[in-house]
Each structure stands twice: as C-alpha cells, then as structure tokens.
Design an enzyme around this catalytic site. Structure first.
Site, mmCIF file in Angstrom:
data_model
loop_
_atom_site.group_PDB
_atom_site.id
_atom_site.type_symbol
_atom_site.label_atom_id
_atom_site.label_comp_id
_atom_site.label_asym_id
_atom_site.label_seq_id
_atom_site.Cartn_x
_atom_site.Cartn_y
_atom_site.Cartn_z
ATOM 1 N N HIS A 142 -12.449 -19.361 5.929
ATOM 2 C CA HIS A 142 -12.446 -18.181 6.810
ATOM 3 C C HIS A 142 -13.872 -17.641 6.952
ATOM 4 O O HIS A 142 -14.336 -17.382 8.074
ATOM 5 C CB HIS A 142 -11.516 -17.113 6.216
ATOM 6 C CG HIS A 142 -11.636 -15.766 6.853
ATOM 7 N ND1 HIS A 142 -10.684 -15.274 7.732
ATOM 8 C CD2 HIS A 142 -12.574 -14.790 6.735
ATOM 9 C CE1 HIS A 142 -11.051 -14.072 8.130
ATOM 10 N NE2 HIS A 142 -12.192 -13.760 7.537
ATOM 11 N N GLU A 143 -14.565 -17.452 5.826
ATOM 12 C CA GLU A 143 -15.907 -16.874 5.874
ATOM 13 C C GLU A 143 -16.898 -17.806 6.557
ATOM 14 O O GLU A 143 -17.759 -17.358 7.325
ATOM 15 C CB GLU A 143 -16.378 -16.545 4.453
ATOM 16 C CG GLU A 143 -15.594 -15.442 3.780
ATOM 17 C CD GLU A 143 -15.603 -14.149 4.567
ATOM 18 O OE1 GLU A 143 -16.606 -13.876 5.272
ATOM 19 O OE2 GLU A 143 -14.616 -13.398 4.489
ATOM 20 N N HIS A 146 -16.943 -17.635 10.288
ATOM 21 C CA HIS A 146 -17.741 -16.540 10.854
ATOM 22 C C HIS A 146 -19.157 -17.024 11.152
ATOM 23 O O HIS A 146 -19.742 -16.686 12.187
ATOM 24 C CB HIS A 146 -17.809 -15.370 9.870
ATOM 25 C CG HIS A 146 -16.564 -14.534 9.799
ATOM 26 N ND1 HIS A 146 -15.924 -14.071 10.931
ATOM 27 C CD2 HIS A 146 -15.865 -14.054 8.741
ATOM 28 C CE1 HIS A 146 -14.868 -13.340 10.559
ATOM 29 N NE2 HIS A 146 -14.811 -13.326 9.246
ATOM 30 N N GLU A 214 -11.707 -11.325 12.978
ATOM 31 C CA GLU A 214 -10.966 -11.669 11.765
ATOM 32 C C GLU A 214 -9.800 -12.597 12.085
ATOM 33 O O GLU A 214 -9.534 -13.557 11.348
ATOM 34 C CB GLU A 214 -10.474 -10.402 11.069
ATOM 35 C CG GLU A 214 -11.572 -9.517 10.502
ATOM 36 C CD GLU A 214 -12.439 -10.242 9.491
ATOM 37 O OE1 GLU A 214 -11.927 -11.140 8.793
ATOM 38 O OE2 GLU A 214 -13.640 -9.914 9.402
#
Length: 297
Positions: A142-143, A146, A214
């Site tokens: 997920h990070e 980004h 997100e």
C-alpha cells in the site's frame, strides 16, 4: 520515468492534476493579494516563499522522518522488514526506497519522498509487533504504491501550501505595521480573514484527494500482492487496536494522519468531510470486491 507494475489509476491522476491546479490558482491569488497589502515589501515575500518551497520539496523526506521520529535501518538491523521491501520492489519493478522504523506504539506506516528514487517507507514498532508477515507485506505494498503513483510528492506540496499561508500571513501583518494608520487597519482586518478562507479551502481540497489516494493505494497494493484479504486483515487489526494506544501517542501522531496508512484516532471517527481517510467499511468493501475479481478468499 519507467512505469512500475503497480496498477495505474487514471482517476487518481486526474484528481491530483485538478487539486494542484486549484491549489495553485488559489495561492497565486492569495500571494497577489498579500503583495498588494505589503506594498514595496513584495520582493522579500517572493524570495522567502521561493526559498521555503525549494527547501520543503527537496528535503521533504528528511523533514518527515525527523518530525515522525523515524530512523533509517539497515538490512542487518531489520532483515525481515528489508526482505519484504525487496520482494515487493522486485515484484513491482521499482527502485528500493529507504527503509525506516519509528519507535512508537501507534501501529502505522507511511511513505514520503519527492520521487521513486528519493523515497522512504517507514513502519512503527507498534505495527511490527502486531502484524503477521503477510499483513505487513500488504501494508508495505500500500505504502509503496503511493510512491509509484507519485501522490506522495503531491501531498507534500499540498501540505506545504497550508504552512505557506501562515508564513505569508505573518509577513503581511509585520509589513502592514509600517504603513499608514488607515492602510494598517485595513491590513489587520483583511489579512487574517483572507488567510482563514485560503486555509479552509486548501484543507478541504487536500482532504478530498487524501481519501481517494488511500483507496487507490489499497487497490494497487492488493492487486500487486494478489492477497486483498491480508491487507483487509491488517486494516481491521490496526483500526481495532488504535483505541488501546496511549492517548498521548495518538495526539502526537494526529498531525501526520494524511500521510499514515490508517488515521491515528480513538473513539468515534471524524466526519467524512474532515477525515483524511475513507471509512474502514468503505476500504474493506473495496478489498472484498477485489477478492471477488481475483477469485480468492
């Protein structure tokens, strides 16, 4: 730059472009008004604003790491964490970011940096202690999405503009004190009002982008690992245990919620309009749909 294997998100790209355009327009008008109010002092404000912007953009990763108490770790110091990042980098075909750990009981993670080659992924000791390896990998994916989507740089710039509004306001007030009494009274009345309006508008625009990014990161990370259930499990576990974290730690983390994997709040959630993240239910619902698409539990 070369593409990564993270799923692209045209909706996120369009929102980032729109947000930056609106924020840029808003602050061009704001700076213009402040220049008028400052009169002959306008060259100084332009120089200072430019210098602060360059410093913030080029050193954003160091500033964020210092503010959140993160320290970079080597593969020898955190072999399992580095191993997970290495696997995801190979899977996503992207450069390896710096790896850091923040010593706090708040179970969270964040990514920062102006580009894929100047990025950092940080997890907290509270997160490492609570998550299983597959859950940790889901959070890291997920990070790292980004970074791949470049929304980290956009959020860094957007967050900086809020700081910039306060800086220009103080300078304008100081500059207004040297003008005639009538003009000084007008400046003292208008500057705080204009600054408040600009701050509120930029805050709402940033929050709208933050909630969508997100969801985009959840989707891209789940598709990359092929295990949406692991990310859903991490989300559920982190959100459920946030209330067990000391209130003092939560308050220290709250200013950085827009950068965190999950908001550091206890008790009832913030309203949808002001929240930096979509609701847990909305995130889990999206991950459930991805699981159905992939045909996995």
């Amino acid at each position: 730059m070369a593409r990564t294997r993270f799923a692209p998100d045209r909706g996120l790209t369009n929102r980032m472009v729109t947000t930056m355009f609106l924020l840029g327009l808003l602050y061009v008008v704001f700076v213009g008004v402040m220049i008028v109010l400052l009169g002959k002092a306008w060259p100084l404000i332009v120089i200072i604003v430019g210098a602060v912007f360059v410093a913030q953009f080029w050193f954003s990763d160091r500033i964020a790491a210092y503010s959140m108490g993160a320290r970079e770790v080597t593969p020898e110091q955190a072999p399992e964490l580095h191993g997970a990042v290495d696997r995801l980098c190979a899977l996503a075909d992207m450069p390896k970011p710096k790896v850091a750990i923040a010593d706090t009981d708040v179970p969270n993670a964040f990514a920062t940096g102006r580009s894929r080659h100047k990025s950092m992924v940080c997890v907290t000791t509270g997160l490492l202690r609570r998550l299983e390896p597959d859950e940790l990998e889901g959070v890291l994916a997920h990070e790292m999405s980004h970074v791949a989507h470049r929304d980290v740089a956009v959020m860094t710039i957007a967050g900086f503009l809020g700081v910039l509004a306060g800086l220009i306001t103080r300078m304008a007030l100081w500059g207004g004190l040297g003008r005639s009494r009538n003009n000084q009274n007008v400046a003292l009345l208008l500057i705080p009002l204009i600054s408040a309006v600009v701050y509120v508008l930029s805050y709402l625009l940033t929050r709208l982008l933050s909630r969508y990014r997100e969801l985009a990161a959840d989707r891209a990370g789940a598709l990359l690992t092929g295990r949406p259930s692991a990310l859903a499990s991490a989300l559920t576990k982190i959100s459920g245990q946030m209330a067990q974290v000391p209130t003092r730690d939560l308050r220290q983390a709250e200013p950085f919620n827009a950068f965190y994997f999950a908001p550091a709040v206890s008790g009832q959630s913030l309203s949808n309009l002001l929240s930096s993240h979509p609701s847990l239910e909305k995130r889990l619902d999206q991950l459930g749909r991805i699981s159905a698409e992939l045909g996995r539990p």
